[in-house]
Design a protein around this motif. Structure first.
Motif, PDB file in Angstrom:
ATOM      1  N   PHE A 104      34.732  45.223  29.399  1.00 24.25           N
ATOM      2  CA  PHE A 104      34.327  45.856  30.145  1.00 24.25           C
ATOM      3  C   PHE A 104      32.366  46.225  29.898  1.00 24.25           C
ATOM      4  O   PHE A 104      32.025  46.119  31.987  1.00 24.25           O
ATOM      5  N   TYR A 105      31.873  46.442  29.677  1.00 23.21           N
ATOM      6  CA  TYR A 105      29.975  46.388  29.680  1.00 23.21           C
ATOM      7  C   TYR A 105      29.707  45.158  30.070  1.00 23.21           C
ATOM      8  O   TYR A 105      29.171  45.398  31.541  1.00 23.21           O
ATOM      9  N   GLN A 106      30.131  43.989  29.564  1.00 19.66           N
ATOM     10  CA  GLN A 106      29.133  43.023  30.221  1.00 19.66           C
ATOM     11  C   GLN A 106      29.863  42.365  31.341  1.00 19.66           C
ATOM     12  O   GLN A 106      29.576  41.552  32.073  1.00 19.66           O
ATOM     13  N   PHE A 107      31.079  42.113  31.429  1.00 14.38           N
ATOM     14  CA  PHE A 107      32.046  41.173  31.871  1.00 14.38           C
ATOM     15  C   PHE A 107      32.507  42.432  33.314  1.00 14.38           C
ATOM     16  O   PHE A 107      31.533  41.994  35.044  1.00 14.38           O
ATOM     17  N   MET A 149      41.036  43.097  33.245  1.00 13.57           N
ATOM     18  CA  MET A 149      40.832  43.097  32.184  1.00 13.57           C
ATOM     19  C   MET A 149      41.557  43.901  31.442  1.00 13.57           C
ATOM     20  O   MET A 149      42.535  43.887  30.648  1.00 13.57           O
ATOM     21  N   PHE A 150      42.356  45.382  32.336  1.00 12.72           N
ATOM     22  CA  PHE A 150      43.277  46.086  32.089  1.00 12.72           C
ATOM     23  C   PHE A 150      44.848  45.542  31.950  1.00 12.72           C
ATOM     24  O   PHE A 150      45.946  46.486  31.585  1.00 12.72           O
ATOM     25  N   SER A 151      44.733  44.621  32.896  1.00 13.59           N
ATOM     26  CA  SER A 151      45.919  43.451  32.656  1.00 13.59           C
ATOM     27  C   SER A 151      46.447  42.847  31.611  1.00 13.59           C
ATOM     28  O   SER A 151      47.871  42.535  31.873  1.00 13.59           O
ATOM     29  N   HIS A 152      45.909  42.705  31.084  1.00 13.77           N
ATOM     30  CA  HIS A 152      45.756  42.420  29.713  1.00 13.77           C
ATOM     31  C   HIS A 152      47.058  43.179  28.747  1.00 13.77           C
ATOM     32  O   HIS A 152      47.340  42.542  27.500  1.00 13.77           O
TER      33      HIS A 152
END
Length: 268
Positions: A121-124, A195-198
């Motif tokens: 979340f922070y880096q990507f 990110m949330f799709s995983h």
């Protein structure tokens, strides 16, 4: 529920070739053929009382009579099959199963969550999507390649400044609206939902013990139902084909991510 079944069974006077309890169960499930048959053979006041009782059960309870009867039948079927079947013992555990156990462990799951929040979340999302990607799209793609010829085109097409400002002015449709939608919002929202799709919920089959994702479940009648999601959904195990209510396996990381997502969505 049993009180309602007893009342309906006592009210019935005609012969239907079935026990009164079976007829009462069909009426509570709002079976159209049995409802029409009872309305034809019983007095109107009896049918009115039955319909009123069904409405009260449907409105007063958390689940509809059809759902509760179906789940009761399902539990009875599980008891019967449990007496005549045996689960195969899994001798070897796969790497994915071991990794799944680590991810739902409070300690290792927390460490993985911390790494996921930082790198994912922070880096990507924060650094790459909201920083690098937005800067590239806004300054390079739109600022150097798309907007300059578009501004020149509207300057040639529309001689009136007040009308041209609507499209390519400081707050124009293209210079502000389209640019912000594609250069600012698009990369951030895309990265966030990638990110949330995983975070796919896991389901445990009570028949064979197979654990699978909801997206891997085989299609059932409930998945084609127009009321899907408003009642208890039945899914089919991809390993043994057993249809089960949607019971999610505990996910330490999934619960924390879901709570985090709800908190983020509430921010103005």
């Amino acid at each position: 529920m049993e009180d309602a079944i007893s009342k309906i069974a006592q009210w019935l006077r005609a012969d239907y070739g079935l026990s009164n309890r079976a007829v009462a169960l069909l009426l509570l499930q709002e079976d159209p053929e049995m409802t029409a048959l009872v309305a034809e053979r019983e007095e109107p006041k009896v049918m009115s009382a039955i319909q009123q009782l069904v409405r009260e059960l449907r409105v007063g309870g958390e689940r509809s009579p059809l759902y509760r009867i179906t789940m009761t039948r399902q539990r009875f079927a599980e008891q019967v099959t449990g007496q005549v079947t045996a689960k195969a013992t899994i001798k070897t555990r796969t790497l994915s199963e071991r990794l799944s156990d680590l991810l739902i462990h409070p300690l290792w799951g927390t460490l993985f969550l911390a790494a996921l929040l930082y790198f994912g979340f922070y880096q990507f999302v924060g650094v790459f999507a909201a920083g690098t990607a937005v800067e590239f799209l806004e300054d390079t793609v739109f600022g150097n390649y798309l907007l300059p010829p578009l501004v020149r085109f509207f300057e040639w097409l529309i001689p009136w400044v007040w009308l041209r400002e609507l499209f390519v002015g400081e707050y124009g449709i293209f210079t502000l609206g389209i640019r912000y939608a594609f250069a600012l919002l698009f990369p951030i929202v895309t990265a966030f939902f990638l990110m949330f799709s995983h975070n796919d919920e896991q389901v445990l089959c009570p028949m064979c013990g197979f654990q699978f994702r909801i997206s891997e479940a085989r299609e059932t009648v409930c998945q084609r139902c127009p009321l899907k999601g408003s009642c208890g959904v039945l899914i089919k195990c991809p390993n043994c084909g057993y249809e089960i209510p949607l019971v999610k396996a505990p996910s330490f990381i999934g619960n924390l991510l879901s709570k985090l997502g709800r908190l983020i969505s509430r921010q103005p």
